[in-house]
Write a protein that holds these residues in place. Structure first.
Motif, PDB file in Angstrom:
ATOM      1  N   GLU A  35       0.850  -1.191   0.000  1.00  0.00           N
ATOM      2  CA  GLU A  35       0.000   0.000   0.000  1.00  0.00           C
ATOM      3  C   GLU A  35       0.883   1.238   0.000  1.00  0.00           C
ATOM      4  OE1 GLU A  35      -2.493   3.009   0.104  1.00  0.00           O
ATOM      5  OE2 GLU A  35      -3.142   0.965  -0.350  1.00  0.00           O
ATOM      6  N   GLN A  36       0.609   2.186  -0.926  1.00  0.00           N
ATOM      7  CA  GLN A  36       1.486   3.351  -1.062  1.00  0.00           C
ATOM      8  C   GLN A  36       1.287   4.377   0.060  1.00  0.00           C
ATOM      9  OE1 GLN A  36       0.865   5.566  -4.642  1.00  0.00           O
ATOM     10  NE2 GLN A  36      -1.346   5.757  -4.367  1.00  0.00           N
ATOM     11  N   ASN A  37       0.136   4.334   0.743  1.00  0.00           N
ATOM     12  CA  ASN A  37      -0.113   5.234   1.876  1.00  0.00           C
ATOM     13  C   ASN A  37      -0.140   4.418   3.164  1.00  0.00           C
ATOM     14  OD1 ASN A  37      -0.539   7.668   0.249  1.00  0.00           O
ATOM     15  ND2 ASN A  37      -2.380   6.636  -0.460  1.00  0.00           N
ATOM     16  N   ASP A  38      -0.733   4.997   4.220  1.00  0.00           N
ATOM     17  CA  ASP A  38      -0.984   4.171   5.398  1.00  0.00           C
ATOM     18  C   ASP A  38      -2.313   3.455   5.170  1.00  0.00           C
ATOM     19  OD1 ASP A  38      -2.996   6.011   5.895  1.00  0.00           O
ATOM     20  OD2 ASP A  38      -1.877   7.072   7.454  1.00  0.00           O
ATOM     21  N   LEU A  39      -2.897   2.898   6.207  1.00  0.00           N
ATOM     22  CA  LEU A  39      -4.110   2.115   6.010  1.00  0.00           C
ATOM     23  C   LEU A  39      -5.378   2.909   6.332  1.00  0.00           C
ATOM     24  CD1 LEU A  39      -2.906  -1.308   7.441  1.00  0.00           C
ATOM     25  CD2 LEU A  39      -3.191  -0.658   5.039  1.00  0.00           C
ATOM     26  N   THR A  40      -5.281   4.240   6.320  1.00  0.00           N
ATOM     27  CA  THR A  40      -6.451   5.057   6.646  1.00  0.00           C
ATOM     28  C   THR A  40      -6.780   6.060   5.562  1.00  0.00           C
ATOM     29  OG1 THR A  40      -5.127   6.752   7.760  1.00  0.00           O
ATOM     30  CG2 THR A  40      -5.892   4.919   9.108  1.00  0.00           C
ATOM     31  N   ASN A  41      -6.109   5.977   4.424  1.00  0.00           N
ATOM     32  CA  ASN A  41      -6.216   7.064   3.456  1.00  0.00           C
ATOM     33  C   ASN A  41      -6.576   6.536   2.075  1.00  0.00           C
ATOM     34  OD1 ASN A  41      -6.017   9.550   2.203  1.00  0.00           O
ATOM     35  ND2 ASN A  41      -3.817   9.411   1.907  1.00  0.00           N
ATOM     36  N   ASN A  42      -7.816   6.103   1.891  1.00  0.00           N
ATOM     37  CA  ASN A  42      -8.266   5.767   0.548  1.00  0.00           C
ATOM     38  C   ASN A  42      -9.776   5.934   0.447  1.00  0.00           C
ATOM     39  OD1 ASN A  42      -9.645   3.172   1.056  1.00  0.00           O
ATOM     40  ND2 ASN A  42      -7.600   2.462   1.602  1.00  0.00           N
ATOM     41  N   CYS A  43     -10.280   5.773  -0.760  1.00  0.00           N
ATOM     42  CA  CYS A  43     -11.679   6.084  -1.049  1.00  0.00           C
ATOM     43  C   CYS A  43     -12.651   5.160  -0.325  1.00  0.00           C
ATOM     44  CB  CYS A  43     -11.910   5.996  -2.559  1.00  0.00           C
ATOM     45  SG  CYS A  43     -13.406   6.821  -3.135  1.00  0.00           S
ATOM     46  N   SER A  44     -12.171   4.035   0.184  1.00  0.00           N
ATOM     47  CA  SER A  44     -13.069   3.078   0.819  1.00  0.00           C
ATOM     48  C   SER A  44     -13.520   3.512   2.212  1.00  0.00           C
ATOM     49  CB  SER A  44     -12.379   1.707   0.895  1.00  0.00           C
ATOM     50  OG  SER A  44     -12.068   1.229  -0.391  1.00  0.00           O
ATOM     51  N   TYR A  45     -12.916   4.537   2.779  1.00  0.00           N
ATOM     52  CA  TYR A  45     -13.279   4.967   4.142  1.00  0.00           C
ATOM     53  C   TYR A  45     -14.380   6.015   4.166  1.00  0.00           C
ATOM     54  CZ  TYR A  45      -9.363   2.498   6.294  1.00  0.00           C
ATOM     55  OH  TYR A  45      -8.519   1.520   6.751  1.00  0.00           O
ATOM     56  N   GLY A  46     -14.300   7.016   3.304  1.00  0.00           N
ATOM     57  CA  GLY A  46     -15.174   8.170   3.424  1.00  0.00           C
ATOM     58  C   GLY A  46     -16.382   8.149   2.517  1.00  0.00           C
ATOM     59  N   ASN A  47     -16.626   7.027   1.847  1.00  0.00           N
ATOM     60  CA  ASN A  47     -17.755   6.978   0.915  1.00  0.00           C
ATOM     61  C   ASN A  47     -19.079   6.819   1.656  1.00  0.00           C
ATOM     62  OD1 ASN A  47     -18.475   4.038   1.134  1.00  0.00           O
ATOM     63  ND2 ASN A  47     -16.332   3.867   0.508  1.00  0.00           N
ATOM     64  N   ALA A  48     -20.165   6.708   0.894  1.00  0.00           N
ATOM     65  CA  ALA A  48     -21.502   6.671   1.486  1.00  0.00           C
ATOM     66  C   ALA A  48     -21.871   5.311   2.066  1.00  0.00           C
ATOM     67  CB  ALA A  48     -22.533   7.086   0.445  1.00  0.00           C
ATOM     68  N   GLY A  49     -21.033   4.310   1.891  1.00  0.00           N
ATOM     69  CA  GLY A  49     -21.290   3.010   2.505  1.00  0.00           C
ATOM     70  C   GLY A  49     -22.498   2.286   1.938  1.00  0.00           C
ATOM     71  N   MET A  50     -22.793   2.502   0.666  1.00  0.00           N
ATOM     72  CA  MET A  50     -24.002   1.931   0.073  1.00  0.00           C
ATOM     73  C   MET A  50     -23.731   0.655  -0.719  1.00  0.00           C
ATOM     74  SD  MET A  50     -26.034   5.334  -1.223  1.00  0.00           S
ATOM     75  CE  MET A  50     -26.784   6.468  -0.031  1.00  0.00           C
ATOM     76  N   ILE A  51     -24.666  -0.292  -0.611  1.00  0.00           N
ATOM     77  CA  ILE A  51     -24.652  -1.525  -1.409  1.00  0.00           C
ATOM     78  C   ILE A  51     -25.756  -1.361  -2.445  1.00  0.00           C
ATOM     79  CG2 ILE A  51     -24.894  -4.025  -1.340  1.00  0.00           C
ATOM     80  CD1 ILE A  51     -24.182  -3.792   1.682  1.00  0.00           C
ATOM     81  N   VAL A  52     -25.400  -1.394  -3.735  1.00  0.00           N
ATOM     82  CA  VAL A  52     -26.305  -0.824  -4.733  1.00  0.00           C
ATOM     83  C   VAL A  52     -26.582  -1.709  -5.961  1.00  0.00           C
ATOM     84  CG1 VAL A  52     -25.992   1.601  -4.131  1.00  0.00           C
ATOM     85  CG2 VAL A  52     -24.282   0.489  -5.567  1.00  0.00           C
ATOM     86  N   PRO A  53     -27.320  -2.814  -5.802  1.00  0.00           N
ATOM     87  CA  PRO A  53     -27.828  -3.492  -6.999  1.00  0.00           C
ATOM     88  C   PRO A  53     -28.675  -2.571  -7.875  1.00  0.00           C
ATOM     89  CG  PRO A  53     -27.993  -4.961  -5.123  1.00  0.00           C
ATOM     90  CD  PRO A  53     -27.566  -3.617  -4.581  1.00  0.00           C
ATOM     91  N   SER A  54     -29.201  -1.486  -7.295  1.00  0.00           N
ATOM     92  CA  SER A  54     -30.000  -0.517  -8.058  1.00  0.00           C
ATOM     93  C   SER A  54     -29.164   0.231  -9.093  1.00  0.00           C
ATOM     94  CB  SER A  54     -30.628   0.502  -7.111  1.00  0.00           C
ATOM     95  OG  SER A  54     -29.618   1.243  -6.422  1.00  0.00           O
ATOM     96  N   HIS A  55     -27.847   0.257  -8.922  1.00  0.00           N
ATOM     97  CA  HIS A  55     -26.988   1.030  -9.826  1.00  0.00           C
ATOM     98  C   HIS A  55     -26.605   0.195 -11.051  1.00  0.00           C
ATOM     99  CE1 HIS A  55     -27.045   3.922  -6.732  1.00  0.00           C
ATOM    100  NE2 HIS A  55     -25.840   4.429  -6.875  1.00  0.00           N
ATOM    101  N   PHE A  56     -27.604  -0.315 -11.761  1.00  0.00           N
ATOM    102  CA  PHE A  56     -27.332  -1.151 -12.930  1.00  0.00           C
ATOM    103  C   PHE A  56     -27.104  -0.318 -14.192  1.00  0.00           C
ATOM    104  CE2 PHE A  56     -31.905  -0.748 -12.248  1.00  0.00           C
ATOM    105  CZ  PHE A  56     -32.326  -0.228 -13.455  1.00  0.00           C
ATOM    106  N   THR A  57     -27.293   0.991 -14.096  1.00  0.00           N
ATOM    107  CA  THR A  57     -27.027   1.879 -15.229  1.00  0.00           C
ATOM    108  C   THR A  57     -25.617   2.421 -15.109  1.00  0.00           C
ATOM    109  OG1 THR A  57     -29.351   2.539 -15.320  1.00  0.00           O
ATOM    110  CG2 THR A  57     -27.768   3.952 -16.446  1.00  0.00           C
ATOM    111  N   PRO A  58     -24.747   2.192 -16.096  1.00  0.00           N
ATOM    112  CA  PRO A  58     -23.366   2.690 -15.989  1.00  0.00           C
ATOM    113  C   PRO A  58     -23.312   4.212 -16.035  1.00  0.00           C
ATOM    114  CG  PRO A  58     -23.763   1.792 -18.178  1.00  0.00           C
ATOM    115  CD  PRO A  58     -24.982   1.466 -17.354  1.00  0.00           C
ATOM    116  N   LEU A  59     -22.205   4.766 -15.550  1.00  0.00           N
ATOM    117  CA  LEU A  59     -22.014   6.222 -15.566  1.00  0.00           C
ATOM    118  C   LEU A  59     -22.182   6.774 -16.974  1.00  0.00           C
ATOM    119  CD1 LEU A  59     -21.171   8.825 -14.053  1.00  0.00           C
ATOM    120  CD2 LEU A  59     -18.791   8.221 -14.541  1.00  0.00           C
TER     121      LEU A  59
END
Length: 421
Positions: A35-59
């Motif tokens: 890991e290039q940083n420590d273990l507290t600094n990536n996008c997996s920590y501060g996101n909305a924490g959602m599990i989303v089968p509803s997001h079947f439409t791509p960006l």
């Protein structure tokens, strides 16, 4: 645990990397993580924490480009592309334009749905283990709208979801309010995607790290990969901090840094970082608690209850990595909240209390997942965009299945990591 099958080196300690390490350990691999940083600094920590089968439409979908152009000139808008002559951005943009059509959406929807559904089931399994308690709540996510135009679009999308076999309720103002008896909602209606859920991502990540360490995984933090030793069609070693790390199987995650990482191995992956912001809020009135996570659709703001608090998050800034907070974007989030939830008096947080991170966004809106065609002992897992946390477990399980020479549980052909090469 099964017998040792060899050594796997995972590059990146976001949710994709940690999940890969978890499932590889389950299958008897010896695991090391760079890991290039420590273990507290990536996008997996501060996101909305959602599990989303509803997001079947791509960006990349119809209407996104026109809406994005309208938003670009508003400093508080949910979406922004920083104008640039960067070859990376131009190439990404041309591919995005090519895929922003209904044919691409129709072709991708069932594969994205299936990947998220399997991943959701894996989260349920993980939550049953005594080492994990990350506030998993599988009671749906509410899509809230204030305008007839968005209502029409969302109801059409909800019918598509129903056709895809997802459990969905289309609700009027009273119906949606009944689901949130403790918080006044100023909306004309909403959709309840009962297939969705939410969690506390900080608890998930810290518990996953603890589990991996307690079960023999070795972490090398502050180790940035600077090169690969390649012989023929196989990686022999990864170079980081002037040290060589050898393994039998290599797993490349790397989040929004995936293109840079892949380039060092001679592989081209198209991806742009999509910068997002979030902050925590303590309701002044504890009675104003939320039962569900929600998306405030016109504002593109995510709302997630977490441990007695509420996390608000949003915006998408497509631009090269730049570790500076744009307070106008955060102000846009704050100003939109009372339009939907008038009882919530949310103040602009101090800059030090605002988190930001980079979603890894592929130009076709699909993740990169699978075996490298160029390097036979490399598996790539990343590019989840706004579905990154949701897809973590299925990324990891798929990586472990490929490493074992098994047929993946999910159909991943459409997610070929070298599809643009």
């Amino acid at each position: 645990m099964t017998q040792n099958k060899g050594k796997a080196l995972v590059i990146g300690a976001g949710i994709a990397g940690l999940s890969s390490a978890y499932y590889l350990l389950q299958k008897g691999w010896q695991v090391e993580i760079l890991e290039q940083n420590d273990l507290t600094n990536n996008c997996s920590y501060g996101n909305a924490g959602m599990i989303v089968p509803s997001h079947f439409t791509p960006l990349a979908a119809p209407g996104v480009v026109a809406q994005g152009i309208r938003w670009m000139f508003n400093s508080k808008s949910p979406f922004y592309v920083k104008p640039s002559l960067s070859p990376q951005l131009i190439s990404w943009g041309l591919k995005f334009l090519k895929h922003s059509n209904q044919q691409h959406v129709d072709h991708s929807a069932s594969a994205i749905r299936d990947l998220n559904i399997v991943s959701s089931h894996l989260y349920n399994e993980l939550a049953k283990k005594e080492e994990f308690d990350f506030e998993l709540t599988q009671n749906g996510i509410l899509m809230l709208y204030k305008t007839e135009k968005v209502a029409e679009e969302e109801i059409e999308l909800a019918h598509t979801a129903i056709d895809l076999g997802l459990p969905v309720d289309i609700l009027d103002k009273k119906g949606i309010q009944n689901l949130e008896p403790n918080a006044k909602l100023d909306v004309i209606g909403g959709i309840n995607y009962k297939c969705d859920g939410h969690m506390n991502p900080v608890k998930l990540m810290t518990q996953m790290i603890s589990y991996l360490k307690n079960n023999g995984a070795v972490f090398h933090t502050q180790h940035k990969v600077t090169g690969f030793e390649i012989e023929g069609t196989a990686i022999k070693a990864v170079i980081a901090n002037d040290k060589k790390f050898t393994a039998d199987q290599f797993v490349m995650t790397g989040g929004s840094f995936l293109p840079e990482l892949a380039h060092k191995a001679g592989i081209k992956i198209h991806l742009m970082p999509g910068k997002g912001y979030s902050f925590m809020h303590n309701p002044e009135n504890p009675a104003n608690r939320l039962e569900h996570a929600a998306l405030l659709l016109e504002a593109r703001v995510a709302v997630t209850p977490m441990g007695g608090q509420i996390r608000f998050g949003g915006t998408m800034e497509l631009a090269p990595h730049r570790d500076k907070k744009n307070m106008n974007r955060v102000e846009g989030i704050v100003q939109s909240i009372p339009n939907y939830m008038p009882d919530f008096r949310v103040k602009l947080p101090k800059e030090s209390d605002i988190w930001f991170g980079y979603r890894p966004c592929a130009p076709d809106g699909l993740p990169y997942l699978g075996q490298s065609a160029k390097l036979k002992n490399l598996i790539i897992a990343g590019g989840g965009g706004m579905m990154g946390l949701s897809l973590g477990p299925i990324f990891g399980k798929t990586v472990s299945e490929i490493a074992d020479g098994q047929q993946p549980s999910a159909d991943i052909r459409i997610f070929n990591p070298e599809r643009f090469s």
